[in-house]
Design a protein around this motif. Structure first.
Motif, short mmCIF file in Angstrom:
data_model
loop_
_atom_site.label_atom_id
_atom_site.label_comp_id
_atom_site.label_asym_id
_atom_site.label_seq_id
_atom_site.Cartn_x
_atom_site.Cartn_y
_atom_site.Cartn_z
N SER A 8 0.84 -1.21 0.00
CA SER A 8 0.00 0.00 0.00
C SER A 8 0.87 1.25 0.00
N PHE A 9 1.89 1.26 0.84
CA PHE A 9 2.79 2.41 0.91
C PHE A 9 3.46 2.66 -0.43
N VAL A 10 4.00 1.63 -1.05
CA VAL A 10 4.70 1.78 -2.33
C VAL A 10 3.73 2.29 -3.40
N ALA A 11 2.53 1.75 -3.44
CA ALA A 11 1.54 2.19 -4.44
C ALA A 11 1.20 3.66 -4.26
N VAL A 12 0.95 4.09 -3.03
CA VAL A 12 0.62 5.50 -2.80
C VAL A 12 1.82 6.37 -3.13
N ALA A 13 3.01 5.93 -2.76
CA ALA A 13 4.22 6.72 -3.06
C ALA A 13 4.40 6.87 -4.57
N GLU A 14 4.20 5.81 -5.31
CA GLU A 14 4.39 5.85 -6.75
C GLU A 14 3.28 6.60 -7.47
N GLU A 15 2.07 6.47 -6.99
CA GLU A 15 0.93 7.14 -7.64
C GLU A 15 0.76 8.58 -7.17
N GLY A 16 1.19 8.86 -5.94
CA GLY A 16 1.03 10.20 -5.40
C GLY A 16 -0.41 10.56 -5.06
N HIS A 17 -1.25 9.55 -5.00
CA HIS A 17 -2.68 9.79 -4.81
C HIS A 17 -3.32 8.51 -4.29
N GLY A 19 -6.51 7.62 -4.28
CA GLY A 19 -7.52 7.07 -5.20
C GLY A 19 -6.90 6.24 -6.31
N ARG A 20 -5.85 6.76 -6.93
CA ARG A 20 -5.18 6.01 -8.01
C ARG A 20 -4.51 4.76 -7.46
N ALA A 21 -3.89 4.88 -6.28
CA ALA A 21 -3.25 3.71 -5.68
C ALA A 21 -4.30 2.65 -5.32
N ALA A 22 -5.45 3.09 -4.84
CA ALA A 22 -6.52 2.14 -4.49
C ALA A 22 -6.99 1.39 -5.74
N ARG A 23 -7.15 2.11 -6.83
CA ARG A 23 -7.56 1.44 -8.09
C ARG A 23 -6.49 0.44 -8.52
N ARG A 24 -5.24 0.82 -8.44
CA ARG A 24 -4.13 -0.06 -8.82
C ARG A 24 -4.12 -1.34 -7.98
N PRO A 31 -9.81 1.47 3.25
CA PRO A 31 -8.84 0.52 3.80
C PRO A 31 -7.40 0.89 3.44
N LEU A 32 -7.20 1.45 2.25
CA LEU A 32 -5.86 1.84 1.86
C LEU A 32 -5.35 2.95 2.78
N SER A 33 -6.20 3.90 3.07
CA SER A 33 -5.82 4.98 4.00
C SER A 33 -5.50 4.41 5.38
N ARG A 34 -6.27 3.44 5.82
CA ARG A 34 -6.00 2.80 7.12
C ARG A 34 -4.66 2.08 7.11
#
Length: 92
Positions: A8-17, A19-24, A31-34
């Motif tokens: 989750s951390f890597v996805a948010v870091a790479e997407e910068g968002h 919502g986009r990380a959650a879709r990925r 849950p991603l924010s949690r």
């Protein structure tokens, strides 16, 4: 610390968002924010600056990103190695 939190951390870091990380990751945003909040709580520091446009890595997040990617790569390598050994055993 779970692999899910690292992913989750890597996805948010790479997407910068979120919502986009959650879709990925095929998750919803809550849950991603949690996951991110739990990881920050466990590490005892904020990893991201929350902005109106998304998420920006803080210095602690920048430092942790390299380690998180390496951990996930090692897990992937371990899975491939074990699967390879399992395939070799079933061929005999």
């Amino acid at each position: 610390m779970s692999l899910t939190h690292l992913q989750s951390f890597v996805a948010v870091a790479e997407e910068g968002h979120v919502g986009r990380a959650a879709r990925r990751l095929h998750l919803s945003q809550p849950p991603l924010s949690r996951h991110i909040l739990a990881l920050e709580d466990e590490l005892g520091t904020r990893l991201f600056e929350r902005t109106s446009r998304g998420m920006r890595l803080l210095p602690a997040g920048e430092a942790f990103l390299c380690h998180a990617r390496r951990i996930l790569a090692e897990v992937d390598a371990a899975v491939l190695a074990v699967r390879g050994l399992g395939a070799d055993r079933t061929d005999h």
